[in-house]
Each structure stands twice: as C-alpha cells, then as structure tokens.
Write an enzyme that holds these catalytic residues in place. Sequence first.
Site, PDB file in Angstrom:
ATOM      1  N   ASN A 140      37.682  50.031 -46.598  1.00  0.00           N
ATOM      2  CA  ASN A 140      38.989  50.418 -46.065  1.00  0.00           C
ATOM      3  C   ASN A 140      39.433  49.361 -45.064  1.00  0.00           C
ATOM      4  O   ASN A 140      38.595  48.745 -44.400  1.00  0.00           O
ATOM      5  CB  ASN A 140      38.888  51.772 -45.340  1.00  0.00           C
ATOM      6  CG  ASN A 140      40.219  52.213 -44.758  1.00  0.00           C
ATOM      7  OD1 ASN A 140      41.259  52.140 -45.431  1.00  0.00           O
ATOM      8  ND2 ASN A 140      40.235  52.658 -43.504  1.00  0.00           N
TER       9      ASN A 140
ATOM     10  N   SER B 191      40.320  45.654 -38.905  1.00  0.00           N
ATOM     11  CA  SER B 191      38.915  45.763 -39.331  1.00  0.00           C
ATOM     12  C   SER B 191      38.859  46.162 -40.797  1.00  0.00           C
ATOM     13  O   SER B 191      39.666  46.974 -41.252  1.00  0.00           O
ATOM     14  CB  SER B 191      38.198  46.867 -38.532  1.00  0.00           C
ATOM     15  OG  SER B 191      38.374  46.703 -37.139  1.00  0.00           O
TER      16      SER B 191
ATOM     17  N   ASP C 238      38.253  56.565 -40.568  1.00  0.00           N
ATOM     18  CA  ASP C 238      38.231  55.238 -39.939  1.00  0.00           C
ATOM     19  C   ASP C 238      36.883  54.929 -39.277  1.00  0.00           C
ATOM     20  O   ASP C 238      36.827  54.317 -38.199  1.00  0.00           O
ATOM     21  CB  ASP C 238      39.376  55.102 -38.917  1.00  0.00           C
ATOM     22  CG  ASP C 238      40.737  55.224 -39.575  1.00  0.00           C
ATOM     23  OD1 ASP C 238      40.865  54.809 -40.740  1.00  0.00           O
ATOM     24  OD2 ASP C 238      41.670  55.737 -38.942  1.00  0.00           O
TER      25      ASP C 238
HETATM   26  C1  GAR Z   1      48.068  48.449 -43.260  1.00  0.00           C
HETATM   27  O1  GAR Z   1      48.440  47.997 -41.985  1.00  0.00           O
HETATM   28  C2  GAR Z   1      46.701  49.117 -43.203  1.00  0.00           C
HETATM   29  O2  GAR Z   1      45.826  48.492 -42.298  1.00  0.00           O
HETATM   30  C3  GAR Z   1      47.072  50.508 -42.751  1.00  0.00           C
HETATM   31  O3  GAR Z   1      48.227  50.811 -43.493  1.00  0.00           O
HETATM   32  C4  GAR Z   1      48.971  49.602 -43.713  1.00  0.00           C
HETATM   33  C5  GAR Z   1      49.295  49.506 -45.182  1.00  0.00           C
HETATM   34  O4  GAR Z   1      50.159  48.426 -45.432  1.00  0.00           O
HETATM   35  N1  GAR Z   1      46.011  51.437 -42.985  1.00  0.00           N
HETATM   36  C6  GAR Z   1      45.714  52.450 -42.166  1.00  0.00           C
HETATM   37  O5  GAR Z   1      46.351  52.718 -41.157  1.00  0.00           O
HETATM   38  C7  GAR Z   1      44.497  53.279 -42.574  1.00  0.00           C
HETATM   39  N2  GAR Z   1      44.009  54.049 -41.484  1.00  0.00           N
HETATM   40  P1  GAR Z   1      50.336  47.845 -46.893  1.00  0.00           P
HETATM   41  O6  GAR Z   1      50.698  49.038 -47.798  1.00  0.00           O
HETATM   42  O7  GAR Z   1      51.469  46.876 -46.787  1.00  0.00           O
HETATM   43  O8  GAR Z   1      49.047  47.186 -47.293  1.00  0.00           O
END
Ligand code: GAR
Length: 218
Positions: free
Chosen positions: A110, A139, A148
């Site tokens: 993740n 991370s 997480d």
């Molecule tokens: C990213 O910033 C990822 O790190 C976050 O969602 C976004 C997805 O963007 N994930 C979380 O918050 C998980 N806890 P994307 O659809 O453009 O890849």
Amino acid sequence: MPKQRVAVLVSGRGSNLGALIEAAKEKNYPAEIALVISNRPDAGGLSLAQAAGIPAEVIDHSKYGNDREAFERALQALLEAHKIDLVCLAGFMRVLTPWLVGRWRERMLNIHPALLPAFKGLNTHARALAAGVKIHGASVHFVAPEMDSGPIIAQGAVAVQNNDTAETLAARVIKIEHKLYPLALKLVAEGRVRVEAGRCLIDGVPAPDTAELVPDPS
Ligand code: GAR
C-alpha cells in the site's frame, strides 16, 4: 526469472497506477501490471488501464451493502483468475478484512501519503502542517490488518515550507509517490525485501548514510 504479475487496486484518479504502468514498460522491470480493479465504476484509474491495454474490472462495493466478505470473495476470485502474484493498493479507499489481508501476507503493498507511523488515516497533509513537522513524505508498506500499518518497505521525504498549504504539500508528496511506488514494487518483485521482527530488510540496495536537514544549514 518470469515477471511478477501485479494487480493494482484503485478507487480514484489513479496517478500512482499511471506511474506503475510507466515503470513496468521498462524491459528489465521485474513486474508487469496484469490487472486493475476498482471498487468504483467512475474511477479515473480504469480509463488509464484501458488506454494501456490492461484488463480493468469493477467490483462495486455499494452493491454488496455491508457484506464485506462477499465483496472480498469477489476480489479474491478475480485475483486468482488472473494468476496474480502481488497486489498494489494505490488510492484504494476500502479497509480490507483480516481474511483477505491474511491471504496476501507480504504480497500486498500500500502507498500512504505520510511518513508512517505518523499520520495514518485521511487528510495527512493538513495534519502534518498542523503538527508543524519539518519533514513529511510518503511510505510504501506491506499491508497488515490494521489500517495504514505493516512493515515499511520504502519512504520518500519532502521538506515543509513556511508557506505550504495542504494542496502545495500534496503536490510535492505525490511526485515523490510516483518515484517511490515503482521502486518499492521493484524491490519486492526482485525478492530483495525480507521481513524480520516486523521490519523490512532490503538486500543489495544500501540506504544512504544521511538524509536531509531541514532547514538546510548550508
Ligand atoms: C495517493 O496520495 C495515495 O498515497 C493515497 O491516495 C492517493 C491516491 O492518488 N492513499 C491513501 O491515502 C491510503 N491511505 P492516485 O489515485 O492519484 O494514485
């Protein structure tokens, strides 16, 4: 060694999916993106997958109501049907149960937009700003049943500026994410990541001696 078959699970725009697709085009990259699954039919990530000729499937969680188990059984069936070796969650906004997580132990990654274990959960950039941290980042970790959490594979950092907003910080962190996720997946797919006592140890790729100071004294 055959390339590892990777499924990427998305809920939204899929920019991390895009970065993984780009990285996997490289001839020597040890993984191929073999499947994209979204829990939302309107996720932008689905069109990215289609444009790249990657099978894209929707398992709409809203159709399963509160039956998380049935949703996850459908997910697991697709992963098996496509002979998937590794799963990457990339902005996949469903909490998975210990049942599914247990099946993919040390094979499910993740990405989280903070330097874990700080700022688990949502709104990480606003919370990092409010806490006054000077270094923030992203991370990639193996997925454990608690949200997480799980052994950290790789992290990337950005310096926080006086005039940052949650949006400006997010814009710098996402650039780091796009480098970090392909790196972490490569290390796992090459079999370089060992978990010992809850820590990931990386074989053959030494960490640098120093990280940055913020503010920069030079
Ligand atoms: C990213 O910033 C990822 O790190 C976050 O969602 C976004 C997805 O963007 N994930 C979380 O918050 C998980 N806890 P994307 O659809 O453009 O890849």
